[in-house]
Design an enzyme around this catalytic site. Sequence first.
Site, PDB file in Angstrom:
ATOM      1  N   GLU A 172       0.841  -1.200   0.000  1.00 37.88           N
ATOM      2  CA  GLU A 172       0.000   0.000   0.000  1.00 37.88           C
ATOM      3  C   GLU A 172       0.877   1.251   0.000  1.00 37.88           C
ATOM      4  O   GLU A 172       1.499   1.596   0.999  1.00 37.88           O
ATOM      5  CB  GLU A 172      -0.886  -0.044   1.254  1.00 37.88           C
ATOM      6  CG  GLU A 172      -1.779   1.141   1.468  1.00 37.88           C
ATOM      7  CD  GLU A 172      -2.459   1.068   2.825  1.00 37.88           C
ATOM      8  OE1 GLU A 172      -3.053   2.085   3.220  1.00 37.88           O
ATOM      9  OE2 GLU A 172      -2.394   0.019   3.508  1.00 37.88           O
TER      10      GLU A 172
ATOM     11  N   ASP B 163      -1.545  -1.745   5.607  1.00 36.08           N
ATOM     12  CA  ASP B 163      -1.470  -1.269   6.994  1.00 36.08           C
ATOM     13  C   ASP B 163      -2.466  -2.002   7.888  1.00 36.08           C
ATOM     14  O   ASP B 163      -3.542  -2.427   7.441  1.00 36.08           O
ATOM     15  CB  ASP B 163      -1.762   0.235   7.055  1.00 36.08           C
ATOM     16  CG  ASP B 163      -0.638   1.062   6.440  1.00 36.08           C
ATOM     17  OD1 ASP B 163       0.470   0.511   6.294  1.00 36.08           O
ATOM     18  OD2 ASP B 163      -0.879   2.241   6.101  1.00 36.08           O
TER      19      ASP B 163
ATOM     20  N   ASP C 100      -4.887  -1.393   9.796  1.00 38.11           N
ATOM     21  CA  ASP C 100      -6.001  -0.548  10.229  1.00 38.11           C
ATOM     22  C   ASP C 100      -7.191  -0.804   9.306  1.00 38.11           C
ATOM     23  O   ASP C 100      -7.129  -1.638   8.393  1.00 38.11           O
ATOM     24  CB  ASP C 100      -5.591   0.929  10.225  1.00 38.11           C
ATOM     25  CG  ASP C 100      -5.084   1.411   8.862  1.00 38.11           C
ATOM     26  OD1 ASP C 100      -5.342   0.707   7.851  1.00 38.11           O
ATOM     27  OD2 ASP C 100      -4.445   2.470   8.804  1.00 38.11           O
TER      28      ASP C 100
ATOM     29  N   ASP D  84      -8.537   1.063   6.945  1.00 37.62           N
ATOM     30  CA  ASP D  84      -8.254   1.361   5.542  1.00 37.62           C
ATOM     31  C   ASP D  84      -7.425   0.256   4.887  1.00 37.62           C
ATOM     32  O   ASP D  84      -7.672  -0.129   3.739  1.00 37.62           O
ATOM     33  CB  ASP D  84      -7.510   2.697   5.421  1.00 37.62           C
ATOM     34  CG  ASP D  84      -8.473   3.882   5.407  1.00 37.62           C
ATOM     35  OD1 ASP D  84      -9.681   3.628   5.219  1.00 37.62           O
ATOM     36  OD2 ASP D  84      -8.020   5.022   5.579  1.00 37.62           O
TER      37      ASP D  84
END
Length: 644
Positions: free
Chosen positions: A430, A503, A505, A507
Amino acid sequence: MSKKSTYKAKDIEVLEGLEPVRKRPGMYIGSTNQDGLHHLVNEILDNSIDEVLAGYASKITFHYKKNGTITIKDDGRGIPIDFHPKYKNKRALEVVLTTLHAGGKFNNNAYKTSGGLHGVGISVVNALSSNLKVSVFKDGKVYRQEYAKGKVKSKVIIEKCNKKLKGTEIVFLPDQTIFDITTYDPKKLYNFINMKSVLVGGTTITFEIDKELIKDKTPNVENFYYKNGIEDFFKLEYSNKNKLFEKDFSLKNKLNQYENFEVYITFNKIESSSLLSYCNTIETPDGGSHEIGVKNGLLKAIKLYGQKNQITKINNISQNDLFDFSNVIISIFINEPSFEGQTKKRIVMPKIQKEIEKKSQEEFLLWLNSNKKNSRILLENLVERALQRTDLSKIQNLDRKNFKERNRLPGKLVDCSSKSTENTEIFIVEGDSAGGSAKQARNRELQAILPLRGKILNVHNVGLSKIADNNEIQNLIQSLGCGIGKNFDIKKLRYDKIILMTDADVDGSHIATLLITFFYKYMKKIIDDNRLYIAMPPLFKIYSKNKYFYAFDEKEKNSILKKEFKSDEYNITRFKGLGEMPANQLKDTTMDQSKRKLISVNVKKAKNDLKNTEKLFQTLMGKQADLRFQFIQKNANFIKNLDI
């Protein structure tokens, strides 16, 4: 010197009566194998069906007995039993059974539409049977006659019978000296007699086979009856199929006063299809004018509707895009059909083709305009199939591009050096910052890095044309090298493992889900072969002067604190993203093959629960954003294994 051969009048052989049939049976029934054997049943059954079509019969019985005989009876008018004007000492019954090209179907007086048109059907069956018995029930009398190998064995015997009885009964035993095999296939008999009943809706056909003859699960007794004909059959046969939508297309249309045609279609999500066509209830496996007319008409209607509604790339659609995903029955009833050969496998009638094409186009265009929601679904699917079939030019270019040109792409692939695919991995990461750390942390020989900028396109609800225009997906397709959709080839995959590294999280989980959706829809074999993984970067680093640990979620963090750090002398670092993690830490925690944790994206459970899998993707990737957000909040970062 050899004796000269002569060729004179005495060398000309004249075959009389039914001798030509016994001499060259293949000319009349196609072959002497099991197909030809079943053709005998068709010929007799078609005569009974013709009585139904003419409006004189409503019931037919069929019985295959263990002694090898076939009995077919109808309640029609019965074969004429009066003396024939041309053969004054023979009844019409005997003439029909012993003379080629003798029948009531050469003019339009007795039958308007008929399967048997050459007047050879019943006489051919007689010629190729070691024994045949005919009984005609008429006006309280039964007229019986027996034959052997096409020749009269007895005079016509007349007896009294119940006045309510009417129609014709044929009992025949195929000749073992003619056929390679004289044993019928019960399942085949069941299926084609069932279809006869379907095509002449409202007719009862009683089917029976002696139990001793059945080796499979074919029922030995059945009453075939379809009040609404083809429509009822489709509801039974295709009710559990994976249909694109519930609404089917059907049309019943007259060609003129006596001739008509019928079409019924269900549209499927997956590449599953069947096409059956018939003329006067006779199957035409090689198709012909009626099939061509329907196919051309429907395709023209689709293109006209698409152009009118400004659906892009509608002209790319071919007949295969529609008919490879559809179940279709086409049935025509016409006077004097033109078949190719006596076995009637193909219709050749250009005038009929043109008329059917015109009426099919009109009716389907009306259907499309009356069912706009379903029409939109159908046409969007057709466009996507066409794009996949033609291997969209942009995706073709991606497959052909030399990797020396990869620096022209927005997302830059950093390839591994190994010439073999064994043990190689591509990390899809990402963002460029994470890509930078991953490049430093990787094993250069076996690990490749492909950075993606932001969230890729959600492919769940978009067509292939938009996918081809998306740079990130283009980059991904080129990097993997195995094509997509129908052009996918797992053997061309350039890496052993594909690892999604995002990541830790919400998102990051969403980006991973978008990628999984892409693989599931267009490269599902990668998931089926357990080649797709999700990397597990830590969320926390907990450390003191003497030791450090990584935690992948809050629960693990609390467990480490309780077990390893009893004093207050410790520090916690929360990683906001992979780009902020030093390369050495990324290597130790996420990329080192001996230390890392990977989640396998697999299909072990999904194979047995396809419906829930599709529902999961609809929840995650469908148009209702609130359902997706709720699911991600609940599940992101708390899963041990992802089963899709």
